[in-house]
Enzyme design. Structure first.
Site, PDB file in Angstrom:
ATOM      1  N   LYS A 169     -14.897  -2.756   0.863  1.00 34.14           N
ATOM      2  CA  LYS A 169     -13.761  -2.420   1.742  1.00 34.14           C
ATOM      3  C   LYS A 169     -13.091  -1.184   1.155  1.00 34.14           C
ATOM      4  O   LYS A 169     -12.340  -1.253   0.193  1.00 34.14           O
ATOM      5  CB  LYS A 169     -12.742  -3.558   1.831  1.00 34.14           C
ATOM      6  CG  LYS A 169     -11.845  -3.339   3.037  1.00 34.14           C
ATOM      7  CD  LYS A 169     -10.409  -3.676   2.843  1.00 34.14           C
ATOM      8  CE  LYS A 169      -9.499  -2.730   2.208  1.00 34.14           C
ATOM      9  NZ  LYS A 169      -9.147  -1.498   2.901  1.00 34.14           N
ATOM     10  N   GLY A 200     -10.932  -1.551   7.224  1.00 33.44           N
ATOM     11  CA  GLY A 200      -9.776  -2.181   7.857  1.00 33.44           C
ATOM     12  C   GLY A 200      -8.618  -2.273   6.893  1.00 33.44           C
ATOM     13  O   GLY A 200      -8.635  -1.679   5.807  1.00 33.44           O
ATOM     14  N   GLY A 202      -5.889  -3.936   4.256  1.00 35.46           N
ATOM     15  CA  GLY A 202      -5.965  -4.851   3.122  1.00 35.46           C
ATOM     16  C   GLY A 202      -5.559  -6.267   3.484  1.00 35.46           C
ATOM     17  O   GLY A 202      -6.206  -7.240   3.091  1.00 35.46           O
ATOM     18  N   GLU A 244      -8.817  -2.355 -11.973  1.00 33.78           N
ATOM     19  CA  GLU A 244      -8.430  -1.028 -12.489  1.00 33.78           C
ATOM     20  C   GLU A 244      -7.169  -0.642 -11.742  1.00 33.78           C
ATOM     21  O   GLU A 244      -7.211  -0.423 -10.532  1.00 33.78           O
ATOM     22  CB  GLU A 244      -9.538   0.001 -12.202  1.00 33.78           C
ATOM     23  CG  GLU A 244     -10.868  -0.278 -12.871  1.00 33.78           C
ATOM     24  CD  GLU A 244     -10.841   0.014 -14.368  1.00 33.78           C
ATOM     25  OE1 GLU A 244      -9.899   0.663 -14.839  1.00 33.78           O
ATOM     26  OE2 GLU A 244     -11.780  -0.445 -15.051  1.00 33.78           O
ATOM     27  N   CYS A 278      -4.806   7.999 -11.651  1.00 31.14           N
ATOM     28  CA  CYS A 278      -4.278   6.839 -12.389  1.00 31.14           C
ATOM     29  C   CYS A 278      -4.072   7.155 -13.870  1.00 31.14           C
ATOM     30  O   CYS A 278      -3.197   6.598 -14.512  1.00 31.14           O
ATOM     31  CB  CYS A 278      -5.216   5.655 -12.220  1.00 31.14           C
ATOM     32  SG  CYS A 278      -6.913   6.076 -12.580  1.00 31.14           S
ATOM     33  N   GLU A 378       5.189   4.161 -11.980  1.00 33.78           N
ATOM     34  CA  GLU A 378       4.153   5.116 -11.579  1.00 33.78           C
ATOM     35  C   GLU A 378       4.610   5.858 -10.322  1.00 33.78           C
ATOM     36  O   GLU A 378       4.852   5.244  -9.296  1.00 33.78           O
ATOM     37  CB  GLU A 378       2.847   4.369 -11.299  1.00 33.78           C
ATOM     38  CG  GLU A 378       1.701   5.295 -11.019  1.00 33.78           C
ATOM     39  CD  GLU A 378       0.410   4.546 -10.711  1.00 33.78           C
ATOM     40  OE1 GLU A 378       0.432   3.678  -9.822  1.00 33.78           O
ATOM     41  OE2 GLU A 378      -0.606   4.843 -11.361  1.00 33.78           O
TER      42      GLU A 378
END
Ligand code: NAD
Length: 471
Positions: A169, A200, A202, A244, A278, A378
Protein backbone atom coordinates in the site's frame (compact mmCIF):
# COMPACT_ATOMS: atom_id res chain seq x y z
CA UNK A 1 -3.43 13.65 -16.41
CA UNK A 2 -2.18 10.19 -15.58
CA UNK A 3 -5.19 7.91 -15.07
CA UNK A 4 -4.07 5.21 -12.66
CA UNK A 5 -7.54 4.00 -11.63
CA UNK A 6 -6.43 0.43 -11.12
CA UNK A 7 -4.84 -1.96 -8.65
CA UNK A 8 -2.42 -4.80 -9.37
CA UNK A 9 -3.83 -8.00 -7.87
CA UNK A 10 -2.83 -11.60 -8.54
CA UNK A 11 -0.73 -10.74 -11.57
CA UNK A 12 -3.36 -8.57 -13.24
CA UNK A 13 -4.32 -4.93 -13.47
CA UNK A 14 -7.83 -4.64 -12.03
CA UNK A 15 -9.75 -1.52 -13.08
CA UNK A 16 -11.21 0.56 -10.27
CA UNK A 17 -14.61 2.18 -10.85
CA UNK A 18 -15.08 3.89 -7.48
CA UNK A 19 -13.84 7.12 -5.92
CA UNK A 20 -10.36 8.33 -6.70
CA UNK A 21 -7.67 10.36 -4.93
CA UNK A 22 -6.09 13.36 -6.70
CA UNK A 23 -2.30 13.49 -6.92
CA UNK A 24 -0.92 17.05 -7.02
CA UNK A 25 2.19 18.52 -8.61
CA UNK A 26 4.22 20.10 -5.79
CA UNK A 27 5.55 22.98 -7.90
CA UNK A 28 2.17 24.11 -9.29
CA UNK A 29 -0.59 22.53 -7.20
CA UNK A 30 -2.14 21.08 -10.40
CA UNK A 31 -3.76 17.65 -10.35
CA UNK A 32 -1.48 15.35 -12.35
CA UNK A 33 -2.84 11.88 -11.61
CA UNK A 34 -5.71 9.99 -10.05
CA UNK A 35 -5.44 6.77 -8.08
CA UNK A 36 -8.09 4.55 -6.51
CA UNK A 37 -9.47 5.20 -3.06
CA UNK A 38 -9.83 1.41 -2.92
CA UNK A 39 -12.10 -0.36 -0.48
CA UNK A 40 -11.40 -3.08 2.06
CA UNK A 41 -12.66 -5.71 -0.41
CA UNK A 42 -9.86 -4.98 -2.92
CA UNK A 43 -7.28 -5.20 -0.16
CA UNK A 44 -8.74 -8.53 0.98
CA UNK A 45 -8.52 -9.86 -2.59
CA UNK A 46 -4.85 -8.87 -2.75
CA UNK A 47 -4.09 -10.51 0.60
CA UNK A 48 -5.88 -13.69 -0.52
CA UNK A 49 -3.77 -13.72 -3.71
CA UNK A 50 -0.54 -13.22 -1.75
CA UNK A 51 -1.55 -15.97 0.68
CA UNK A 52 -2.30 -18.40 -2.15
CA UNK A 53 1.05 -17.65 -3.82
CA UNK A 54 3.11 -18.00 -0.64
CA UNK A 55 3.72 -21.75 -0.48
CA UNK A 56 5.10 -22.03 -4.01
CA UNK A 57 7.22 -18.86 -3.79
CA UNK A 58 8.59 -19.85 -0.36
CA UNK A 59 9.95 -22.98 -2.10
CA UNK A 60 11.33 -21.15 -5.15
CA UNK A 61 15.00 -21.68 -5.96
CA UNK A 62 17.76 -19.16 -5.58
CA UNK A 63 18.03 -18.97 -9.39
CA UNK A 64 14.34 -18.15 -9.75
CA UNK A 65 14.61 -15.33 -7.21
CA UNK A 66 17.81 -13.96 -8.75
CA UNK A 67 16.29 -13.99 -12.24
CA UNK A 68 13.33 -11.88 -11.14
CA UNK A 69 15.53 -9.42 -9.22
CA UNK A 70 17.83 -9.11 -12.25
CA UNK A 71 14.80 -8.33 -14.45
CA UNK A 72 13.60 -5.81 -11.87
CA UNK A 73 17.02 -4.16 -11.76
CA UNK A 74 17.07 -3.77 -15.57
CA UNK A 75 13.54 -2.38 -15.53
CA UNK A 76 14.40 0.19 -12.86
CA UNK A 77 17.33 1.37 -14.95
CA UNK A 78 15.25 1.55 -18.13
CA UNK A 79 12.46 3.51 -16.45
CA UNK A 80 14.78 5.80 -14.41
CA UNK A 81 13.75 8.98 -16.27
CA UNK A 82 10.02 8.24 -15.74
CA UNK A 83 10.62 7.53 -12.05
CA UNK A 84 12.64 10.72 -11.51
CA UNK A 85 10.04 12.83 -13.33
CA UNK A 86 7.13 11.35 -11.36
CA UNK A 87 8.80 11.80 -7.96
CA UNK A 88 10.13 15.27 -8.81
CA UNK A 89 6.60 16.41 -9.64
CA UNK A 90 4.88 14.72 -6.67
CA UNK A 91 7.41 15.36 -3.91
CA UNK A 92 9.17 18.50 -5.18
CA UNK A 93 12.73 17.17 -5.11
CA UNK A 94 14.75 18.95 -7.84
CA UNK A 95 15.08 16.81 -10.96
CA UNK A 96 18.87 16.47 -10.80
CA UNK A 97 18.71 15.14 -7.23
CA UNK A 98 15.61 13.07 -7.99
CA UNK A 99 17.44 11.38 -10.87
CA UNK A 100 20.38 10.41 -8.65
CA UNK A 101 18.48 9.58 -5.47
CA UNK A 102 14.80 8.84 -6.10
CA UNK A 103 15.48 6.88 -9.31
CA UNK A 104 19.10 5.84 -8.75
CA UNK A 105 18.94 4.48 -5.22
CA UNK A 106 16.22 1.85 -5.90
CA UNK A 107 18.43 0.32 -8.64
CA UNK A 108 21.51 0.48 -6.38
CA UNK A 109 19.71 -1.22 -3.49
CA UNK A 110 18.33 -3.93 -5.78
CA UNK A 111 21.88 -4.56 -7.02
CA UNK A 112 23.18 -4.98 -3.44
CA UNK A 113 20.66 -7.80 -2.89
CA UNK A 114 21.52 -9.40 -6.24
CA UNK A 115 25.15 -9.50 -5.14
CA UNK A 116 24.47 -10.66 -1.60
CA UNK A 117 21.83 -13.32 -2.17
CA UNK A 118 24.00 -16.11 -3.64
CA UNK A 119 26.18 -16.16 -0.50
CA UNK A 120 23.47 -15.60 2.07
CA UNK A 121 23.42 -18.56 4.52
CA UNK A 122 19.77 -19.75 4.40
CA UNK A 123 20.93 -22.73 6.47
CA UNK A 124 23.74 -23.09 8.98
CA UNK A 125 24.88 -25.56 11.62
CA UNK A 126 24.87 -25.08 15.38
CA UNK A 127 26.03 -28.15 17.34
CA UNK A 128 23.77 -31.03 16.30
CA UNK A 129 21.21 -28.71 14.74
CA UNK A 130 20.59 -27.46 11.25
CA UNK A 131 19.32 -23.90 11.52
CA UNK A 132 17.05 -22.87 8.67
CA UNK A 133 15.96 -19.34 7.76
CA UNK A 134 12.42 -19.50 6.39
CA UNK A 135 10.32 -16.70 4.87
CA UNK A 136 7.99 -15.11 7.39
CA UNK A 137 4.88 -15.32 5.15
CA UNK A 138 2.62 -12.68 3.60
CA UNK A 139 4.08 -9.23 4.22
CA UNK A 140 2.07 -6.01 4.23
CA UNK A 141 4.23 -3.07 3.13
CA UNK A 142 3.04 0.45 3.92
CA UNK A 143 5.14 3.37 2.70
CA UNK A 144 5.32 7.19 2.84
CA UNK A 145 5.64 9.90 0.18
CA UNK A 146 9.06 11.46 0.74
CA UNK A 147 11.27 8.83 -0.96
CA UNK A 148 8.33 6.90 -2.39
CA UNK A 149 10.05 4.26 -4.51
CA UNK A 150 13.18 3.91 -2.39
CA UNK A 151 11.10 3.04 0.69
CA UNK A 152 9.13 0.47 -1.33
CA UNK A 153 12.25 -1.18 -2.77
CA UNK A 154 13.84 -1.49 0.69
CA UNK A 155 10.89 -3.70 1.62
CA UNK A 156 9.79 -5.63 -1.43
CA UNK A 157 13.25 -6.61 -2.72
CA UNK A 158 14.46 -8.32 0.48
CA UNK A 159 10.94 -9.71 1.11
CA UNK A 160 10.79 -11.34 -2.34
CA UNK A 161 14.44 -12.45 -1.98
CA UNK A 162 13.53 -14.12 1.32
CA UNK A 163 10.64 -16.04 -0.32
CA UNK A 164 7.81 -13.93 1.07
CA UNK A 165 4.80 -12.65 -0.84
CA UNK A 166 3.83 -9.01 -0.64
CA UNK A 167 0.90 -6.62 -0.62
CA UNK A 168 2.02 -3.02 -1.05
CA UNK A 169 0.00 0.00 0.00
CA UNK A 170 1.99 2.99 -1.25
CA UNK A 171 1.49 6.57 -0.16
CA UNK A 172 -1.61 8.04 -1.77
CA UNK A 173 0.26 11.39 -1.98
CA UNK A 174 3.11 10.10 -4.19
CA UNK A 175 1.93 6.81 -5.71
CA UNK A 176 3.07 7.00 -9.35
CA UNK A 177 6.47 5.34 -8.95
CA UNK A 178 4.78 2.34 -7.29
CA UNK A 179 2.70 1.95 -10.45
CA UNK A 180 5.88 2.06 -12.56
CA UNK A 181 7.32 -0.63 -10.28
CA UNK A 182 4.21 -2.82 -10.67
CA UNK A 183 4.47 -2.35 -14.43
CA UNK A 184 8.11 -3.50 -14.35
CA UNK A 185 7.31 -6.52 -12.16
CA UNK A 186 4.41 -7.41 -14.45
CA UNK A 187 6.97 -7.87 -17.23
CA UNK A 188 9.19 -10.21 -15.18
CA UNK A 189 8.89 -13.91 -14.43
CA UNK A 190 7.54 -13.26 -10.94
CA UNK A 191 4.63 -15.69 -10.41
CA UNK A 192 1.19 -14.13 -10.05
CA UNK A 193 0.21 -13.16 -6.52
CA UNK A 194 3.77 -12.72 -5.21
CA UNK A 195 3.54 -8.94 -5.57
CA UNK A 196 0.28 -7.01 -5.25
CA UNK A 197 -0.43 -3.28 -5.20
CA UNK A 198 -3.53 -1.69 -3.72
CA UNK A 199 -3.83 2.07 -3.52
CA UNK A 200 -6.04 3.95 -1.12
CA UNK A 201 -6.33 5.69 2.23
CA UNK A 202 -4.50 4.47 5.32
CA UNK A 203 -7.66 4.34 7.42
CA UNK A 204 -9.35 1.90 5.02
CA UNK A 205 -7.00 -0.27 2.95
CA UNK A 206 -4.02 0.31 5.29
CA UNK A 207 -6.17 -0.65 8.25
CA UNK A 208 -7.34 -3.86 6.55
CA UNK A 209 -3.77 -4.78 5.72
CA UNK A 210 -2.44 -4.35 9.27
CA UNK A 211 -5.31 -6.31 10.84
CA UNK A 212 -5.77 -9.22 8.41
CA UNK A 213 -4.87 -12.60 10.00
CA UNK A 214 -3.21 -13.92 6.80
CA UNK A 215 -0.64 -11.10 6.96
CA UNK A 216 2.23 -12.31 9.14
CA UNK A 217 4.37 -9.19 9.04
CA UNK A 218 3.87 -5.47 8.52
CA UNK A 219 6.85 -3.53 7.24
CA UNK A 220 6.09 0.16 7.66
CA UNK A 221 7.83 3.44 6.94
CA UNK A 222 6.09 6.64 7.93
CA UNK A 223 5.16 8.76 10.89
CA UNK A 224 5.56 7.67 14.49
CA UNK A 225 1.82 8.32 14.92
CA UNK A 226 0.88 5.68 12.31
CA UNK A 227 3.64 3.37 13.61
CA UNK A 228 1.88 3.40 16.97
CA UNK A 229 -1.41 2.29 15.40
CA UNK A 230 0.38 -0.49 13.52
CA UNK A 231 2.15 -1.76 16.65
CA UNK A 232 -1.13 -1.92 18.54
CA UNK A 233 -2.95 -3.72 15.71
CA UNK A 234 -0.08 -6.16 15.21
CA UNK A 235 -0.04 -7.03 18.91
CA UNK A 236 -3.49 -8.60 18.63
CA UNK A 237 -2.28 -11.60 16.66
CA UNK A 238 1.48 -11.33 17.20
CA UNK A 239 2.39 -10.13 13.74
CA UNK A 240 5.99 -9.23 13.24
CA UNK A 241 6.51 -5.51 12.68
CA UNK A 242 9.38 -3.54 11.20
CA UNK A 243 8.96 0.19 11.72
CA UNK A 244 10.95 3.04 10.18
CA UNK A 245 9.61 6.28 11.59
CA UNK A 246 10.39 9.89 12.34
CA UNK A 247 13.56 11.66 13.45
CA UNK A 248 15.00 14.86 14.92
CA UNK A 249 18.65 14.20 14.28
CA UNK A 250 21.48 16.20 15.81
CA UNK A 251 24.65 17.37 14.12
CA UNK A 252 27.18 17.76 16.95
CA UNK A 253 29.94 20.19 15.98
CA UNK A 254 32.79 19.80 18.48
CA UNK A 255 34.94 22.84 19.40
CA UNK A 256 37.95 21.71 17.32
CA UNK A 257 35.93 21.02 14.14
CA UNK A 258 36.33 22.94 10.87
CA UNK A 259 33.26 25.10 11.48
CA UNK A 260 32.78 26.11 7.84
CA UNK A 261 32.79 22.52 6.57
CA UNK A 262 30.61 21.26 9.42
CA UNK A 263 27.96 23.96 8.99
CA UNK A 264 27.90 23.50 5.21
CA UNK A 265 27.57 19.72 5.58
CA UNK A 266 24.78 20.11 8.13
CA UNK A 267 22.82 22.70 6.12
CA UNK A 268 23.04 20.65 2.92
CA UNK A 269 21.84 17.56 4.75
CA UNK A 270 19.03 19.43 6.51
CA UNK A 271 17.71 20.96 3.28
CA UNK A 272 17.90 17.81 1.15
CA UNK A 273 14.46 17.19 -0.37
CA UNK A 274 13.33 20.46 1.28
CA UNK A 275 13.84 18.87 4.69
CA UNK A 276 11.41 16.05 3.87
CA UNK A 277 13.92 13.42 4.92
CA UNK A 278 13.58 11.26 8.01
CA UNK A 279 17.33 11.41 8.70
CA UNK A 280 17.62 15.21 8.20
CA UNK A 281 20.11 16.88 10.54
CA UNK A 282 17.63 19.43 11.85
CA UNK A 283 19.37 20.31 15.12
CA UNK A 284 22.85 21.82 14.81
CA UNK A 285 24.65 21.75 18.17
CA UNK A 286 27.50 24.28 18.38
CA UNK A 287 29.84 25.47 21.17
CA UNK A 288 28.22 28.56 22.74
CA UNK A 289 31.20 30.80 21.86
CA UNK A 290 30.85 29.83 18.18
CA UNK A 291 27.06 30.17 18.03
CA UNK A 292 26.92 33.54 16.25
CA UNK A 293 29.59 32.60 13.71
CA UNK A 294 27.79 29.29 13.03
CA UNK A 295 24.50 31.16 12.48
CA UNK A 296 26.19 33.54 10.00
CA UNK A 297 27.66 30.61 8.10
CA UNK A 298 24.31 28.83 8.06
CA UNK A 299 22.54 31.98 6.82
CA UNK A 300 25.10 32.33 4.02
CA UNK A 301 24.67 28.68 3.01
CA UNK A 302 20.88 28.99 3.02
CA UNK A 303 21.01 32.20 0.94
CA UNK A 304 22.35 30.11 -1.95
CA UNK A 305 19.30 27.84 -1.76
CA UNK A 306 16.62 29.93 -3.47
CA UNK A 307 13.49 27.84 -3.95
CA UNK A 308 12.64 27.22 -7.59
CA UNK A 309 10.92 25.04 -10.16
CA UNK A 310 12.00 21.46 -9.34
CA UNK A 311 11.91 20.50 -13.03
CA UNK A 312 14.80 22.92 -13.81
CA UNK A 313 18.23 21.23 -13.85
CA UNK A 314 19.81 24.06 -11.82
CA UNK A 315 17.28 24.15 -8.96
CA UNK A 316 18.65 23.00 -5.60
CA UNK A 317 15.63 23.61 -3.35
CA UNK A 318 12.15 22.61 -4.47
CA UNK A 319 8.71 22.94 -2.92
CA UNK A 320 7.14 20.70 -0.27
CA UNK A 321 4.98 17.77 -1.33
CA UNK A 322 1.55 19.05 -0.36
CA UNK A 323 -0.41 22.09 0.78
CA UNK A 324 -0.93 20.35 4.12
CA UNK A 325 2.81 19.84 4.58
CA UNK A 326 3.56 23.46 3.59
CA UNK A 327 1.00 24.79 6.08
CA UNK A 328 2.35 22.55 8.84
CA UNK A 329 5.92 23.79 8.27
CA UNK A 330 4.83 27.45 8.18
CA UNK A 331 2.99 26.92 11.49
CA UNK A 332 6.22 25.55 12.99
CA UNK A 333 8.18 28.58 11.75
CA UNK A 334 5.62 30.86 13.43
CA UNK A 335 5.86 28.71 16.57
CA UNK A 336 9.66 29.09 16.61
CA UNK A 337 9.28 32.88 16.57
CA UNK A 338 6.68 32.68 19.38
CA UNK A 339 8.95 30.40 21.40
CA UNK A 340 11.61 33.13 21.38
CA UNK A 341 14.18 31.59 19.03
CA UNK A 342 16.16 34.06 16.89
CA UNK A 343 15.09 34.08 13.23
CA UNK A 344 18.43 34.05 11.42
CA UNK A 345 17.22 33.35 7.87
CA UNK A 346 13.95 32.63 6.08
CA UNK A 347 10.58 33.04 7.77
CA UNK A 348 6.91 32.14 7.35
CA UNK A 349 6.17 34.28 4.24
CA UNK A 350 6.01 32.61 0.82
CA UNK A 351 9.30 32.95 -1.09
CA UNK A 352 9.32 35.64 -3.77
CA UNK A 353 8.11 34.59 -7.20
CA UNK A 354 6.57 31.36 -5.90
CA UNK A 355 2.87 32.20 -5.99
CA UNK A 356 1.87 28.69 -7.11
CA UNK A 357 2.90 25.38 -5.56
CA UNK A 358 3.90 24.50 -2.03
CA UNK A 359 7.05 26.57 -1.44
CA UNK A 360 8.56 27.52 1.93
CA UNK A 361 11.67 29.62 2.59
CA UNK A 362 14.69 27.76 3.92
CA UNK A 363 14.72 28.90 7.54
CA UNK A 364 17.37 28.99 10.27
CA UNK A 365 16.66 29.61 13.94
CA UNK A 366 19.44 30.50 16.40
CA UNK A 367 19.54 30.29 20.21
CA UNK A 368 16.99 27.48 20.13
CA UNK A 369 16.18 25.98 23.53
CA UNK A 370 16.73 22.21 23.49
CA UNK A 371 13.35 21.52 25.10
CA UNK A 372 11.33 23.91 22.90
CA UNK A 373 8.82 22.34 20.52
CA UNK A 374 10.75 23.29 17.36
CA UNK A 375 13.75 21.40 18.82
CA UNK A 376 11.72 18.38 19.90
CA UNK A 377 9.13 17.77 17.16
CA UNK A 378 9.72 16.60 13.61
CA UNK A 379 8.94 19.55 11.30
CA UNK A 380 9.69 17.77 8.00
CA UNK A 381 10.53 20.96 6.17
CA UNK A 382 13.57 23.20 5.44
CA UNK A 383 14.03 24.40 9.02
CA UNK A 384 17.32 24.24 10.93
CA UNK A 385 17.58 24.81 14.71
CA UNK A 386 20.96 26.03 15.98
CA UNK A 387 21.41 25.07 19.65
CA UNK A 388 24.36 26.33 21.72
CA UNK A 389 26.06 24.03 24.29
CA UNK A 390 28.72 24.62 26.94
CA UNK A 391 30.66 21.33 27.03
CA UNK A 392 30.80 17.91 25.35
CA UNK A 393 28.70 16.20 28.02
CA UNK A 394 25.94 18.74 27.54
CA UNK A 395 26.14 18.37 23.75
CA UNK A 396 25.63 14.60 24.08
CA UNK A 397 22.76 15.12 26.54
CA UNK A 398 21.02 17.52 24.14
CA UNK A 399 21.64 15.24 21.15
CA UNK A 400 20.03 12.32 23.05
CA UNK A 401 17.29 14.49 24.53
CA UNK A 402 14.39 13.76 22.16
CA UNK A 403 12.10 10.74 21.83
CA UNK A 404 13.75 9.97 18.47
CA UNK A 405 17.02 8.25 17.54
CA UNK A 406 17.31 7.78 13.79
CA UNK A 407 20.46 9.53 12.65
CA UNK A 408 23.10 12.06 13.64
CA UNK A 409 26.49 13.51 12.84
CA UNK A 410 29.67 14.38 14.72
CA UNK A 411 32.36 16.77 13.47
CA UNK A 412 35.86 17.09 14.95
CA UNK A 413 39.45 17.62 13.78
CA UNK A 414 40.25 14.44 15.72
CA UNK A 415 38.63 11.34 14.11
CA UNK A 416 39.09 9.20 17.23
CA UNK A 417 37.35 11.80 19.37
CA UNK A 418 34.52 12.14 16.85
CA UNK A 419 34.08 8.34 16.88
CA UNK A 420 34.01 8.29 20.68
CA UNK A 421 31.24 10.91 20.78
CA UNK A 422 29.40 9.11 17.94
CA UNK A 423 29.42 5.97 20.10
CA UNK A 424 27.48 7.84 22.80
CA UNK A 425 24.63 8.90 20.52
CA UNK A 426 21.44 6.85 21.02
CA UNK A 427 20.70 6.65 17.33
CA UNK A 428 20.77 4.07 14.52
CA UNK A 429 23.27 5.86 12.27
CA UNK A 430 25.92 8.52 12.80
CA UNK A 431 27.89 10.28 10.07
CA UNK A 432 31.42 10.96 11.27
CA UNK A 433 33.09 14.00 9.66
CA UNK A 434 30.81 13.77 6.63
CA UNK A 435 31.27 10.02 5.98
CA UNK A 436 29.57 8.87 2.76
CA UNK A 437 26.18 7.14 2.59
CA UNK A 438 26.58 3.36 2.45
CA UNK A 439 23.80 1.15 1.00
CA UNK A 440 25.24 -1.86 2.85
CA UNK A 441 25.05 -0.28 6.32
CA UNK A 442 22.11 -1.19 8.58
CA UNK A 443 19.59 1.62 8.82
CA UNK A 444 16.90 2.10 11.46
CA UNK A 445 16.00 3.79 14.67
CA UNK A 446 16.35 3.74 18.43
CA UNK A 447 13.37 4.75 20.57
CA UNK A 448 10.40 6.26 18.75
CA UNK A 449 12.30 6.23 15.42
CA UNK A 450 11.79 2.57 14.80
CA UNK A 451 12.10 -1.16 15.29
CA UNK A 452 14.27 -3.32 13.07
CA UNK A 453 16.77 -2.48 10.36
CA UNK A 454 16.74 -2.07 6.59
CA UNK A 455 19.51 -2.38 3.93
CA UNK A 456 21.98 -5.21 3.48
CA UNK A 457 21.79 -8.52 5.32
CA UNK A 458 19.97 -6.86 8.22
CA UNK A 459 17.17 -5.88 5.85
CA UNK A 460 16.87 -9.46 4.58
CA UNK A 461 16.87 -11.00 8.06
CA UNK A 462 13.76 -8.96 8.96
CA UNK A 463 11.76 -11.19 6.57
CA UNK A 464 13.05 -14.54 7.87
CA UNK A 465 11.84 -16.85 10.64
CA UNK A 466 14.31 -19.21 12.29
CA UNK A 467 13.70 -22.97 12.45
CA UNK A 468 16.15 -25.44 13.96
CA UNK A 469 16.22 -29.16 13.18
CA UNK A 470 17.87 -31.33 15.85
CA UNK A 471 19.75 -34.07 14.01
P1 NAD B 1 2.15 8.65 7.45
O1 NAD B 1 2.37 7.84 8.68
O2 NAD B 1 1.07 9.67 7.46
O3 NAD B 1 1.80 7.70 6.23
C1 NAD B 1 2.63 6.62 5.88
C2 NAD B 1 1.78 5.52 5.26
O4 NAD B 1 0.91 5.00 6.26
C3 NAD B 1 0.90 6.00 4.11
O5 NAD B 1 0.89 5.02 3.11
C4 NAD B 1 -0.45 6.13 4.77
O6 NAD B 1 -1.53 6.01 3.89
C5 NAD B 1 -0.41 4.97 5.76
N1 NAD B 1 -1.36 5.09 6.87
C6 NAD B 1 -1.84 6.22 7.42
N2 NAD B 1 -2.72 5.92 8.40
C7 NAD B 1 -2.81 4.56 8.46
C8 NAD B 1 -3.56 3.64 9.26
N3 NAD B 1 -4.42 4.07 10.18
N4 NAD B 1 -3.38 2.33 9.05
C9 NAD B 1 -2.51 1.88 8.12
N5 NAD B 1 -1.80 2.70 7.31
C10 NAD B 1 -1.93 4.03 7.49
O7 NAD B 1 3.56 9.27 7.06
P2 NAD B 1 3.88 10.23 5.83
O8 NAD B 1 3.37 11.59 6.18
O9 NAD B 1 3.46 9.60 4.56
O10 NAD B 1 5.49 10.23 5.84
C11 NAD B 1 6.26 11.10 6.60
C12 NAD B 1 6.81 10.39 7.83
O11 NAD B 1 7.57 9.25 7.43
C13 NAD B 1 7.78 11.24 8.61
O12 NAD B 1 7.49 11.13 9.99
C14 NAD B 1 9.13 10.63 8.31
O13 NAD B 1 10.11 10.84 9.28
C15 NAD B 1 8.79 9.20 8.14
N6 NAD B 1 9.84 8.51 7.38
C16 NAD B 1 10.68 7.65 8.02
C17 NAD B 1 11.68 7.01 7.33
C18 NAD B 1 12.62 6.05 8.00
O14 NAD B 1 13.25 5.28 7.29
N7 NAD B 1 12.74 6.06 9.32
C19 NAD B 1 11.83 7.24 5.96
C20 NAD B 1 10.97 8.11 5.33
C21 NAD B 1 9.95 8.74 6.05
Amino acid sequence: MNDLSKNYINGQWVTWQGETIDVHEAGTGDVIARVPASGREEMEQAITAADAAFEAWSESTLDERLKVLEQLHSGLKERAADIADAVCREVGMPIKLATGIQAGLPATVTKTYLKMLPDFPFTETSGNSEVQYAPVGVVGCITPWNYPLHQVILKIVPAIAAGCTVVLKPSEIAPQSAYILADILDGTDLPKGVFNLVCGEGQTVGDTLIKHPAVRMVSFTGSTRTGHLISHAAADDFKRVALEMGGKSASVILPDADLGAAVKGTVNNCLLNSGQTCTALTRMLVPADKHDEACELAAAAVAKMTPGNPLEETTRLGPLASAQQRDKVIDYIRLGIDEGATLVAGGPEAPEGCDKGYFVKATVFGNVKPDSRIAQEEIFGPVLCVIPYTDEAEAIRIANGTQYGLSGAVWSADDAKAKKVAGKLRTGQVTVNGGAFNPLAPFGGFGHSGLGREFGKWGLEEFLEVRSLQL
